[in-house]
Structure formats: structure tokens, C-alpha cells
Design a protein around this motif. Structure first.
Motif: not given
Length: 371
Positions: A102-104, A124-128, A132-133, A137-139
Motif C-alpha cells: 500500500m505504501g510504495f 507477486t500479484f497476490n500481494f497487490s 488495490i485501493d 481508486n488512485s491510478a
């Protein structure tokens, strides 16, 4: 006769084996219009090295590009995608981050809004899911919500889909998740050329791009053409590729299942069934026109993916075909081959039965063709 003579000269001009006049210079033959003396110099490159090349070339080309993520710098990346880049470009261009997606991811999105072009690696995208916000929501929504005044040129990349022996929380496909969201572009490479060309295109794009790679393909070598070895080689986002021509049935896949489809097509070809295999390459925007043109030719459709069946990529393809003009050309219902509708099991035998195999594709094609 001229071609035969030139071939004879070329054979005579080859250096002798080591120890027998190995230093003899190669005779340079004159170029003749319309006559190819040799095929373009294609080489074997792994997907890992293709991604590394793309990152290296884009970091060199544009000083606004930087890479950040867990262990991407001093450790050369968890999967060695960023091997050598920290030593070449330093701490400001290749940045190790804490274990805080979330931070980076938020830092990367802010940097993109400020005019930089970050490449944000998820181990890994599991960690995305932790970020996800920031992705959704931002990007994805900022350009729309700012009436186009703020662009977010960022790439979120990393391994996606089934891995090996890492169970439910580390082995799932996010193509449908991110492909669902307007404002994002989503790419899913199969070969080394796909990986290099799509990553370079994604970095140069002014929109947020999610690049879903396959961990199981990183060490797989593919032939890379002379053109793909160029620093300016890119693959347009939103354009599929026909990997094999066929007339009886259309197979559509992305990422690792493309290889399974080609294997199944080779098996079926021995039985007189010619499959057209489409490498989707991009999930959003989807190149449905290429799929439609193929279905009009073959009159049959089978989609293949590693993700779950409900609301999946194959479901979207089938819906788009049903709603469009190609539906009238179908001689049988479209069929989906997907992962099992369960969290990924840990046991290998169960894992193998939860992921589409070549035999599953062969079975689906025969079912579709009623043979």
C-alpha cells in the motif's frame, strides 16, 4: 544457378574447425537485390532476460523512468528480473522498498502524477491486494476525475496466475479482476517478444498499465527475432497475435495457456483438426476484432485461461462474440476451458487437476466439433 553458385562460395568460405586454419577470414559475398543470403539473426532469450532488457533500455532512454519494489535493487529482484540494474543506475532509479505494498504503490502513483514514469513491481500479484485501493481508486480513476488534466503513467508488474506448490494465497490469476476496471490497461504476455514489447509499450503509455507475467515462464527461452532485439521494438497494447493459422476451430488464450493451446493444436493436427491459436496479449482493451475474424473463418470457439470460470476472461470473450456479428457464424456453442472453481490446492496432484492441461483443451475441441 546464381543462388547455387553463391551457396557453394559461402560453404567454401566458412572458417575451418578449431586447429585447422580457424583464423581464415570469412569471404564477404556481394549483396544482390532480391537475393537473401541468410535468414535474420534470431536468438533464444528467456522471458526473464527479455523483461530485463526492456527495463534496461527504458531506464537508459528516459530519465523519468524508475523501478521500485521489494528486493528489486541490491538483491537484483526476487526473480532476477532487475538483475544488474541497481549497479548500473543507482539508488535513485532502482529503489528497494519496505514490505508495504500500500505504501510504495501510493508513492509510485504520486510520482506518476508529478510527471515521473514509475515501474512498480509486486513480488507477486497476490500481494497487490494490499495495494488495490491505490491501483483502482488512485491510478485508474484520476485521469477521468480530473477531466484529463492529470495523467498517471505508471506500470504495475509482477508474476500472476498459477505458480508451483504455493497454494491458494499465492497462486491465482488477476486478469479478470483488473480487466474489469475502466481506466486501466491490462497486458498478459506469453513469449519473450511479448514480454519485451509489451513492457516497453506499457512504460511509454500515458495511462496506468497492469502487466501480468507468469512466474512459470520466466526461465523459458523463446526465439527473439532481429526486429525484437532493437531498442525501439514495441508491441501495441490492444492487439492480439495469431500464433498458428487454422481452419476448424479458434483457440483464444493469454499468458502460459497459449503454449498449452499450441501443444494441443499440434496433437489435433495429427488427427486432421487444424486449430487457429490466438495469443490475446492484452486483456483490456481486448482485441475482439481479431477473435471475431477467426471465428467467422473457423465457425467454432474455445477459450482457455488459468483463472476461475465465473466472470472470467473467457466469459467476456464468449459474451462479446454472442453480442456481435460473429455469433451468426458459430456452428456450435463456444466452450470455455478454465481453472477449477476452487482455491488452489497445495498437493501437487490436486494442483495439476486445478489448472488447464493440454488434454483438457483437446477434449474441449473434440466436444465442440462433435468428434
Amino acid at each position: 544457378m546464381a543462388a547455387a553458385a553463391l551457396r557453394h562460395l559461402a560453404l567454401r568460405a566458412r572458417p575451418a574447425p578449431h586447429g585447422r586454419g580457424a583464423g581464415t577470414p570469412l569471404l564477404r559475398l556481394p549483396q544482390r537485390r532480391g537475393l537473401r543470403l541468410s535468414a535474420p539473426a534470431a536468438i533464444q532469450v528467456t522471458v526473464r532476460d527479455a523483461l530485463n532488457q526492456a527495463l534496461d533500455e527504458e531506464l537508459e532512454r528516459d530519465e523519468r523512468v524508475f523501478l521500485l519494489g521489494e528486493e528489486v535493487a541490491q538483491y537484483d529482484g526476487a526473480y532476477k528480473i532487475s538483475r544488474g540494474l541497481w549497479k548500473k543506475y543507482g539508488d535513485k532509479r532502482v529503489i528497494d522498498t519496505p514490505i508495504s505494498e500500500m505504501g510504495f504503490a501510493g508513492i509510485a502513483v504520486g510520482a506518476a502524477m508529478a510527471g515521473l514514469r514509475p515501474v512498480c513491481e509486486f513480488m507477486t500479484f497476490n500481494f497487490s491486494m494490499q495495494a488495490i485501493d491505490q491501483v483502482i481508486n488512485s491510478a485508474a480513476k484520476t485521469c477521468y476525475m480530473s477531466s484529463g488534466s492529470i495523467s498517471v503513467p505508471i506500470v504495475f508488474r509482477g508474476p500472476n496466475g498459477a505458480a508451483a506448490g504455493v497454494a491458494a494465497q499465492h497462486s491465482q490469476c488477476f486478469a479478470a479482476w483488473y480487466g474489469h476496471c475502466p481506466g486501466l490497461k491490462v497486458v498478459s504476455p506469453w513469449s519473450s517478444e511479448d514480454a519485451k514489447g509489451l513492457l516497453k509499450a506499457s512504460i511509454r503509455d500515458d495511462n496506468p498499465v497492469v502487466m501480468l507475467e507468469s512466474e512459470l515462464l520466466y526461465s523459458v527461452p523463446f526465439e527473439m527475432s532481429e526486429q525484437a532485439q532493437s531498442k525501439e521494438f514495441i508491441i501495441p497494447i490492444g492487439k492480439a497475435k495469431i500464433e498458428r493459422q487454422g481452419t476448424h476451430v479458434t483457440l483464444v488464450a493469454h499468458s502460459r495457456p497459449v503454449g498449452h493451446c499450441l501443444e494441443a493444436a499440434a496433437v489435433l493436427s495429427k488427427e486432421g483438426v487444424e486449430c487457429e491459436v490466438i495469443n490475446l496479449r492484452t486483456i483490456r482493451p481486448m482485441d475482439i476484432e481479431t477473435v471475431e475474424a477467426s471465428v467467422v473463418k473457423t465457425n467454432h470457439l474455445v477459450t482457455v485461461e488459468g483463472g476461475w470460470p465465473q466472470f472470467g476472461v473467457g466469459a467476456e470473450i464468449c459474451a462479446r462474440i454472442m453480442e456481435g456479428p460473429a455469433f451468426n457464424y458459430l456452428d456450435a456453442p463456444a466452450v470455455r476451458v478454465t481453472g477449477a472453481d476452487v482455491p488452489m490446492p497445495y498437493a501437487k496432484i490436486l494442483e495439476d487437476n486445478s489448472i488447464p492441461q493440454v488434454k483438457d483443451i483437446v477434449f474441449a475441441v473434440k466436444k465442440t466439433l462433435n468428434i
